[in-house]
Every structure is written in structure tokens, then in C-alpha cells.
Design a protein around this motif. Sequence first.
Motif, PDB file in Angstrom:
ATOM      1  N   LEU A 292       0.838  -1.202   0.000  1.00 36.74           N
ATOM      2  CA  LEU A 292       0.000   0.000   0.000  1.00 36.74           C
ATOM      3  C   LEU A 292       0.872   1.251   0.000  1.00 36.74           C
ATOM      4  O   LEU A 292       0.570   2.244  -0.671  1.00 36.74           O
ATOM      5  CB  LEU A 292      -0.925  -0.024   1.220  1.00 36.74           C
ATOM      6  N   ALA A 293       1.987   1.200   0.720  1.00 37.10           N
ATOM      7  CA  ALA A 293       2.886   2.354   0.784  1.00 37.10           C
ATOM      8  C   ALA A 293       3.491   2.697  -0.567  1.00 37.10           C
ATOM      9  O   ALA A 293       3.891   3.842  -0.804  1.00 37.10           O
ATOM     10  CB  ALA A 293       3.993   2.091   1.799  1.00 37.10           C
ATOM     11  N   ALA A 294       3.573   1.713  -1.464  1.00 35.11           N
ATOM     12  CA  ALA A 294       4.164   1.972  -2.774  1.00 35.11           C
ATOM     13  C   ALA A 294       3.363   2.976  -3.583  1.00 35.11           C
ATOM     14  O   ALA A 294       3.895   3.600  -4.506  1.00 35.11           O
ATOM     15  CB  ALA A 294       4.292   0.658  -3.557  1.00 35.11           C
ATOM     16  N   LEU A 295       2.081   3.173  -3.264  1.00 35.44           N
ATOM     17  CA  LEU A 295       1.249   4.121  -4.011  1.00 35.44           C
ATOM     18  C   LEU A 295       1.563   5.567  -3.665  1.00 35.44           C
ATOM     19  O   LEU A 295       1.146   6.486  -4.382  1.00 35.44           O
ATOM     20  CB  LEU A 295      -0.236   3.849  -3.737  1.00 35.44           C
ATOM     21  N   LEU A 296       2.282   5.797  -2.571  1.00 37.46           N
ATOM     22  CA  LEU A 296       2.613   7.154  -2.167  1.00 37.46           C
ATOM     23  C   LEU A 296       3.548   7.813  -3.170  1.00 37.46           C
ATOM     24  O   LEU A 296       4.346   7.140  -3.834  1.00 37.46           O
ATOM     25  CB  LEU A 296       3.280   7.142  -0.791  1.00 37.46           C
ATOM     26  N   PRO A 297       3.502   9.137  -3.291  1.00 34.02           N
ATOM     27  CA  PRO A 297       4.479   9.817  -4.153  1.00 34.02           C
ATOM     28  C   PRO A 297       5.887   9.663  -3.596  1.00 34.02           C
ATOM     29  O   PRO A 297       6.091   9.554  -2.381  1.00 34.02           O
ATOM     30  CB  PRO A 297       4.010  11.283  -4.122  1.00 34.02           C
ATOM     31  N   VAL A 343      -8.423  -1.027  -5.273  1.00 27.59           N
ATOM     32  CA  VAL A 343      -7.396  -1.371  -4.281  1.00 27.59           C
ATOM     33  C   VAL A 343      -8.012  -2.260  -3.203  1.00 27.59           C
ATOM     34  O   VAL A 343      -8.878  -1.835  -2.441  1.00 27.59           O
ATOM     35  CB  VAL A 343      -6.795  -0.103  -3.656  1.00 27.59           C
ATOM     36  N   GLU A 344      -7.536  -3.500  -3.147  1.00 31.39           N
ATOM     37  CA  GLU A 344      -8.016  -4.480  -2.175  1.00 31.39           C
ATOM     38  C   GLU A 344      -6.874  -4.864  -1.239  1.00 31.39           C
ATOM     39  O   GLU A 344      -5.778  -5.200  -1.700  1.00 31.39           O
ATOM     40  CB  GLU A 344      -8.531  -5.732  -2.902  1.00 31.39           C
ATOM     41  N   ILE A 345      -7.113  -4.836   0.050  1.00 31.74           N
ATOM     42  CA  ILE A 345      -6.080  -5.210   1.017  1.00 31.74           C
ATOM     43  C   ILE A 345      -5.899  -6.726   0.988  1.00 31.74           C
ATOM     44  O   ILE A 345      -6.844  -7.488   1.175  1.00 31.74           O
ATOM     45  CB  ILE A 345      -6.454  -4.751   2.442  1.00 31.74           C
ATOM     46  N   SER A 346      -4.660  -7.152   0.730  1.00 29.05           N
ATOM     47  CA  SER A 346      -4.388  -8.590   0.638  1.00 29.05           C
ATOM     48  C   SER A 346      -3.690  -9.135   1.876  1.00 29.05           C
ATOM     49  O   SER A 346      -3.698 -10.345   2.106  1.00 29.05           O
ATOM     50  CB  SER A 346      -3.535  -8.893  -0.598  1.00 29.05           C
ATOM     51  N   GLY A 347      -3.091  -8.253   2.680  1.00 30.49           N
ATOM     52  CA  GLY A 347      -2.421  -8.736   3.875  1.00 30.49           C
ATOM     53  C   GLY A 347      -1.949  -7.589   4.738  1.00 30.49           C
ATOM     54  O   GLY A 347      -1.788  -6.452   4.262  1.00 30.49           O
ATOM     55  N   VAL A 348      -1.741  -7.868   6.011  1.00 33.81           N
ATOM     56  CA  VAL A 348      -1.245  -6.884   6.966  1.00 33.81           C
ATOM     57  C   VAL A 348      -0.095  -7.490   7.756  1.00 33.81           C
ATOM     58  O   VAL A 348      -0.010  -8.710   7.923  1.00 33.81           O
ATOM     59  CB  VAL A 348      -2.361  -6.415   7.930  1.00 33.81           C
ATOM     60  N   ALA A 349       0.783  -6.628   8.237  1.00 41.67           N
ATOM     61  CA  ALA A 349       1.908  -7.105   9.047  1.00 41.67           C
ATOM     62  C   ALA A 349       1.481  -7.378  10.481  1.00 41.67           C
ATOM     63  O   ALA A 349       1.985  -8.291  11.121  1.00 41.67           O
ATOM     64  CB  ALA A 349       3.042  -6.084   9.003  1.00 41.67           C
ATOM     65  N   ASP A 350       0.541  -6.581  10.990  1.00 43.09           N
ATOM     66  CA  ASP A 350       0.075  -6.711  12.373  1.00 43.09           C
ATOM     67  C   ASP A 350      -1.176  -7.587  12.404  1.00 43.09           C
ATOM     68  O   ASP A 350      -2.216  -7.204  11.862  1.00 43.09           O
ATOM     69  CB  ASP A 350      -0.231  -5.325  12.929  1.00 43.09           C
ATOM     70  N   PRO A 351      -1.120  -8.767  13.018  1.00 42.47           N
ATOM     71  CA  PRO A 351      -2.292  -9.654  13.034  1.00 42.47           C
ATOM     72  C   PRO A 351      -3.540  -9.009  13.628  1.00 42.47           C
ATOM     73  O   PRO A 351      -4.661  -9.415  13.293  1.00 42.47           O
ATOM     74  CB  PRO A 351      -1.822 -10.835  13.894  1.00 42.47           C
ATOM     75  N   ALA A 352      -3.374  -8.006  14.476  1.00 44.54           N
ATOM     76  CA  ALA A 352      -4.539  -7.343  15.067  1.00 44.54           C
ATOM     77  C   ALA A 352      -5.357  -6.596  14.025  1.00 44.54           C
ATOM     78  O   ALA A 352      -6.509  -6.223  14.288  1.00 44.54           O
ATOM     79  CB  ALA A 352      -4.081  -6.376  16.158  1.00 44.54           C
ATOM     80  N   GLY A 358      -9.042  -8.296   2.551  1.00 42.89           N
ATOM     81  CA  GLY A 358     -10.154  -8.554   1.651  1.00 42.89           C
ATOM     82  C   GLY A 358     -11.038  -7.350   1.399  1.00 42.89           C
ATOM     83  O   GLY A 358     -11.930  -7.406   0.547  1.00 42.89           O
ATOM     84  N   ARG A 359     -10.788  -6.241   2.108  1.00 44.14           N
ATOM     85  CA  ARG A 359     -11.604  -5.046   1.936  1.00 44.14           C
ATOM     86  C   ARG A 359     -11.094  -4.200   0.786  1.00 44.14           C
ATOM     87  O   ARG A 359      -9.896  -4.068   0.567  1.00 44.14           O
ATOM     88  CB  ARG A 359     -11.606  -4.204   3.220  1.00 44.14           C
ATOM     89  N   ARG A 360     -12.024  -3.616   0.041  1.00 52.74           N
ATOM     90  CA  ARG A 360     -11.679  -2.553  -0.898  1.00 52.74           C
ATOM     91  C   ARG A 360     -11.685  -1.239  -0.123  1.00 52.74           C
ATOM     92  O   ARG A 360     -12.620  -0.958   0.622  1.00 52.74           O
ATOM     93  CB  ARG A 360     -12.700  -2.489  -2.032  1.00 52.74           C
ATOM     94  N   GLN A 382      -4.204  -4.752  -6.799  1.00 54.37           N
ATOM     95  CA  GLN A 382      -4.698  -3.610  -7.552  1.00 54.37           C
ATOM     96  C   GLN A 382      -5.278  -4.138  -8.865  1.00 54.37           C
ATOM     97  O   GLN A 382      -4.563  -4.640  -9.732  1.00 54.37           O
ATOM     98  CB  GLN A 382      -3.572  -2.593  -7.801  1.00 54.37           C
ATOM     99  N   HIS A 383      -6.588  -4.069  -8.992  1.00 51.67           N
ATOM    100  CA  HIS A 383      -7.303  -4.705 -10.097  1.00 51.67           C
ATOM    101  C   HIS A 383      -7.353  -3.754 -11.297  1.00 51.67           C
ATOM    102  O   HIS A 383      -8.358  -3.103 -11.564  1.00 51.67           O
ATOM    103  CB  HIS A 383      -8.701  -5.104  -9.642  1.00 51.67           C
TER     104      HIS A 383
END
Length: 522
Positions: A292-297, A343-352, A358-360, A382-383
Motif C-alpha cells: 500500500l505504501a508503494a502508491l505514495l508519491p 485497491v483491495e487489502i491482501s495482507g497486513v503485518a500486524d495480526p490485530a 479482503g476489503r476494498r 490492484q485490479h
Amino acid sequence: MIRGATLVDGSGAPARPGTDVGLRDGRIAAVAPSGRGTRLTGRRVLDADGLVLAPGFVDMHAHSDLALLGDPEHTAKLAQGVTLEVVGQDGLSYAPVDDTTLPQIRQAITGWNGDGSGLDLDWRDAGGYLDRLDRGVALNAAYLLPHGNIRMLAAGWEDRPATEDERVRMRRLVAEGLEQGAVGLSAGLTYTPGMYARDDELTDLCRVVASYGGYFCPHHRSYGAGALTAYREMIALARASGCALHLAHATLNFPVNRGRSAELLALLDQALAEGVDLSLDSYPYLAGCTTLAALLPSWAAEGGPEATLARLRDPLVLDRIRHTMEVTGSDGCHGVPVDWSTVEISGVADPALDGWTGRRLAGFEEAVQLLLADRLGSTILQHVGDEENVRAVMRHRTHTGGSDGILRGAKPHPRAWGTFPRYLGHYVRELGVLTLEECVARLTSRPAARLRLPDRGLVREGYAADLVLFDPLTVAAGSTYEQPRTLPTGIPYVLVNGALAIDGGRRTDALAGRSVRRTPLP
């Protein structure tokens, strides 16, 4: 011994039904027609009636840098018939590093590989990483030197041209890594700090790579609004440096590029006609996958992860980031304004934070909320792909297969588990985009030639016994966007250096993989 297989030997030649292949000491000892007076025997005989025997598949773009060490089974790739992966991709990996840059890199690409918890990352250079692989891993691996690491060591995370002294150090680091066995140089030109490099810096380093017979593998500056310009830039760089060029996950994404594959292929053909040594890889899916951070300028990521997080907490800077991402088009999103619905979240580093998976994303505010909470560790799908472009690229004469598979996250991209059987099942058997023989060549001998491996990629006497047996009538990817970790069907046997890694469809305890190092020039 393998008896009665239909041999598709990786050369592109027509299939040869009824072939016996004998293996000894990790090598192919004999290849002979069945029942023609040559009776091969073995301590173990595999009945291959109805199965195709091919060289093991080469994943030209893999993100298994830590998975090879932390997941000894590595079934995601072995079950596909992959026997060799090329890691160190997109300009960011784990060698060379020092005590300052290693923790920065671990944080920056935790979405690709995890943070390495539980692993002793005790090496500091490419040779040390390759030595670690030689202790025994699931399959073979070659390593590309990551340009982002090298720039980080010499010039830090700053957005500026490298000084001459810094460029001298970078050249020395590239030469050292190649001498230790790396096969080339990768770059991530939409990722920091690699995106801060100018063409003269990259050309300088590619001249060193060329002198060792390696190749340059860039994730170039745009796959979106500036895609064709970015491809031209890389071709010009290869022409100026004399370095072989391998275009990573070569595609044309986003609506701005729909139907433009003919322009790209004409550009590639012209370069080849002019003598540029060029190849490419692609994956047979539409969605992309990154952090997700890769989308930042790029300016918002200058200074490294902690500086990025600080900017995301500053309301004034945040307004500027939002305008860039949603109005003008962030270079991190390939010059295209972010369409959050893709943009769909496929994974997170923090299990919490697993509830995000799976959310858009609803919009910019949600993206910033997650970036801060997960400390930049989230990955996304990213679809934005185009089927016509995908098929056109895979037909090109320089095409090879690469999964770009990220194995982390609760809902990763299915390409990590399904790329190679999807080629064979969907694009060969179902759609006829490629013939079986041509597809196998693209997954075996063609990448082996790019890697300059004299004894892999073909089923021939004396070659390494990296082999796969599959059923051409049933081979298929099991993974989907909904169930991405489902293993493929129709691949009952995979051998790595002569050892059965998949036996009757099940993973054995074999760890026969080793590093595959650069072949010195004559």
C-alpha cells in the motif's frame, strides 16, 4: 527411472511420446525411446504413461528471498513444478546490507517477505546469502543484486543524484556481488530509494553488469500513464550500456493502456532488430500486487520508513499527498490517480489488523489510517489489468514466465500458487494462446538461457535432473482470488537435482535445492 513419458524437452521441439529417462547422482544419465532395445533400470521406477515430462519450471520473478529459509516445505512453488526461482527482485532485498540498512529494509519490504522474525539474518553480502541457501532449501535459487540496497549503502534515502564518490562505491558493490555469484542487477524505479536514481547512474552500473555477463532486470518507472516512455528509457539504457535487459512483469496496466499492446511489441521488436539483447517475463493474471505504501508519491517516502510515517501524521503534508495521489497522479501509482475501488487489502503485518484483509478501500482516509496502524506493512491487490495486453505479451518471442508471487498476507495474489499451471491449463489447453511445446520452452530453456545456465532448462543427458511430470489433460491452477492458497492439480511429480520433492502429489522432506550462481565469462 521415468518410464513411458511424453517428453516435451524444453527446446520447443515436438513432443516425443514413449520416452524413458534415467537419472543418476542428480543428473540426467540417459534419454531413450521406450521399448527400442534400450532397457533402463532404476531403484525407483515412475510410470509416466499419460504424463508429460518437462524440465522444471523457472520462476524469473520471485519474492521468496526469506521464504526459502523460513518455510522449508515451500510447497506453493514446488507444487507448481518450479525448480528454480530468481530472487532479489525490484531493487530491494537482503544483500548487500549493513547494520544500519538491514532494519530499514526489513521494515520497508515486510509486506513482501515478512520482517524475518525467527531467522538469523547473519549474512551481509550476496555471497553470504547464497552460502546460506547452499545449506539446503526446497528448490534452486539465483540472486539479482538489488539496486535500492546498493544506493542505500552509498547515498542513503535522499532524493538527489549520487556523487562521484558514491557512484564509485556503488560500482564496487555491484562488482563484488557479481563476483560472489549474483546473476545480475535488479531495480525498483517506482520504489524508494531506487526511484531517485538518474539514468546516468543506472547506465554506469549496467556497464559493470555487462562486463561480468550479467543482466539488468528493472521494475521500470511506470506501468501506467508513462508506460511506453518507461519501456523506451530502459531500452535506451541497455543500448548505451551494452547490458542485457530483462523486463520485469512486462505488462501495460490501467485503463489508459487498454489495447496498446501492439505499440509495446513494436517497440520491443525494433530494439531486437537493432541488436539489443532483450527478454521479458509476465504473469497470467490481471491484478497487480504491491505494498500500500508503494502508491505514495516518491517525495513522501524520502528518508526511509520513519520519515514517511512522520509525513503521514502531518495534516499539511497529508493534504499535499492526497492531491498528488487523487488528482495529479502519484509516481508511486505509475502516474495515474488512484482509483480506490480497485485497491483491495491482501495482507497486513500486524495480526490485530486482519479485519482489513479482503476489503476494498473506501478512500484516502482509510488508506492513511491503515498505513499508520500497520507501519507501512500492508499489501494490496490492484485490479487494473487488461486481458488483451496480457495475451499479447505472452505471445512475444522473448517471453518467459514469472510469478511475481508474494507469499505473505491472509489473502495474497493467486499467482504465487498458480502461475505455472495456469499457463499450462488455461492459456495452453483451454484457450490455445500458446502450444504446449512453446509454453514449456518459455518456462524452461528460455529463462535458463537468460541466466546463462549451461546445464539446466532442457531434458538432455548430462543436464541437472530438475524435472516435472504433469497431466496435460488436468493440469490447472487451484488458486483463485477467493482461495489463493489452493494447490494446483495435475502435477504429481517434481524433482530437484534428482531428488523427488513432490511424490504422488505430496511434498517429501527433500531439501535438494542450492544456489545457482553466475557462470563466469570465458
